[in-house]
Design a protein around this motif. Sequence first.
Motif, PDB file in Angstrom:
ATOM      1  N   ARG A  57       0.829  -1.200   0.000  1.00 28.50           N
ATOM      2  CA  ARG A  57       0.000   0.000   0.000  1.00 28.50           C
ATOM      3  C   ARG A  57       0.868   1.256   0.000  1.00 28.50           C
ATOM      4  N   SER A  58       0.260   2.371  -0.382  1.00 25.18           N
ATOM      5  CA  SER A  58       0.932   3.669  -0.328  1.00 25.18           C
ATOM      6  C   SER A  58       0.529   4.397   0.953  1.00 25.18           C
ATOM      7  N   ILE A  59       1.328   5.395   1.327  1.00 24.60           N
ATOM      8  CA  ILE A  59       1.044   6.177   2.519  1.00 24.60           C
ATOM      9  C   ILE A  59       0.011   7.261   2.197  1.00 24.60           C
ATOM     10  N   HIS A  60      -1.082   7.236   2.942  1.00 23.25           N
ATOM     11  CA  HIS A  60      -2.190   8.175   2.754  1.00 23.25           C
ATOM     12  C   HIS A  60      -1.921   9.507   3.448  1.00 23.25           C
ATOM     13  N   SER A  61      -1.302   9.454   4.641  1.00 18.78           N
ATOM     14  CA  SER A  61      -1.006  10.667   5.396  1.00 18.78           C
ATOM     15  C   SER A  61       0.110  10.365   6.390  1.00 18.78           C
ATOM     16  N   ILE A  62       0.804  11.423   6.807  1.00 18.72           N
ATOM     17  CA  ILE A  62       1.861  11.301   7.812  1.00 18.72           C
ATOM     18  C   ILE A  62       1.630  12.378   8.866  1.00 18.72           C
ATOM     19  N   PHE A  63       1.818  12.003  10.128  1.00 16.89           N
ATOM     20  CA  PHE A  63       1.721  12.970  11.220  1.00 16.89           C
ATOM     21  C   PHE A  63       2.944  12.797  12.104  1.00 16.89           C
ATOM     22  N   ILE A  64       3.739  13.860  12.225  1.00 18.25           N
ATOM     23  CA  ILE A  64       4.925  13.848  13.083  1.00 18.25           C
ATOM     24  C   ILE A  64       4.546  14.566  14.366  1.00 18.25           C
ATOM     25  N   GLY A  65       4.414  13.790  15.457  1.00 16.79           N
ATOM     26  CA  GLY A  65       3.925  14.338  16.707  1.00 16.79           C
ATOM     27  C   GLY A  65       4.905  14.130  17.841  1.00 16.79           C
ATOM     28  N   GLY A  66       4.470  14.490  19.037  1.00 13.86           N
ATOM     29  CA  GLY A  66       5.406  14.371  20.159  1.00 13.86           C
ATOM     30  C   GLY A  66       4.750  14.565  21.500  1.00 13.86           C
ATOM     31  N   GLY A  67       5.624  14.923  22.442  1.00 15.80           N
ATOM     32  CA  GLY A  67       6.901  15.593  22.335  1.00 15.80           C
ATOM     33  C   GLY A  67       6.826  16.877  21.504  1.00 15.80           C
ATOM     34  N   THR A  68       7.995  17.311  21.065  1.00 22.01           N
ATOM     35  CA  THR A  68       8.108  18.539  20.276  1.00 22.01           C
ATOM     36  C   THR A  68       8.903  18.263  19.008  1.00 22.01           C
TER      37      THR A  68
END
Length: 376
Positions: A57-68
């Motif tokens: 599959r392909s990546i539909h969305s990316i979320f870089i979270g945290g933390g900071t």
Amino acid sequence: MMQSIPLSLYIHTPWCVQKCPYCDFNSHNIKQTPEYSDYIDHLLVDLHHDLLLAGNRSIHSIFIGGGTPSLFSAELINRLLSAIQREIPFEKDAEITIEANPNSADANHFAGYINAGINRISIGVQSFQADKLDKLGRVHNPQDAINAAKLANSLPLRSFNLDLMHGLPNQSLNDALFDLQQAIDLAPPHLSWYQLTIEPNTLFGSKPPKLPDEDLLWDIYQQGHQLLTANGYEQYETSAYAKAGLQCQHNLNYWRFGDYLGIGCGAHGKLTQPNGQIIRTIKTRHPKGYMAGRYLEKSYVVPQEELPFEFFMNQFRLHEPTPKLRFMQTTQLPLSIIEPQIKQALDQQYITEDNDYWYLTEKGKLYLNSLLELFL
């Protein structure tokens, strides 16, 4: 069937300059400068292991979270996203979000993120009042928040979000509406507006501050909701408002019971397999263990009998009709398996239905926990 289920990617960064007293996310104060570059290397190895479960599959969305995450330079974020794209293709126009603290906002920093492929920034404002920010342990001031939002609005982003809290210690109705109006004046396409809750294992959990009572909380919500609606924001999820067509695609995939890879300290994943089983993954929480190469803390197959509850617990957060086909696709279960619970929900007027959809009623929204308990 799994090919029809969107696949997102969550990337967790574990460090903060200062741990907020209300925060129960997996974040750690910086005691000495972390090896950010080494952490990127570990994220990529972690991802490589998980791709065995992701299917073609392909990546539909990316979320870089945290933390900071905004502690990471644009160069490191560029290296990370470029390496991920070599491992797994991104869908055309995939939404790619990074969380940022207002005091990390400068034109070069944000422009570097955009050049790296970021097209959405989520800014952790929480309040525009200095005394409230101080009580919340935030390291920015109101002007930092205003400047960050204005900067985001000037850049070629698909969208940006402001995170705002209500129900803060000693907060009045006027305080809450002031914060909301200030946010609206900055014209974010998306607003996350959520009530502060006291969580265990936090500083507020051990020393709870005085919060507004239930009547005041209800007044804040009602008048705040009216203010947002009057300014063109649509509530599409329990704590999220957006201008038309600008909902957070990553969060929508969570609530629609889509799949997601989770890499980084303490990240969670949900991955449907070709045989219909759903595997959940949980990564090692502490950076020391994670960066020693111990990525996976736990993985397990979700028992089939728990899937209806998990599906509706997510889906009913959304203020949209629930497709019956989505239930069958994402759980691999027939509708007949939940027929008794659906009948109860209809009888108690928590939902209505037609041939293709279930619809949450106003009563269902108000008594959501009671509705969900039917599926336990």
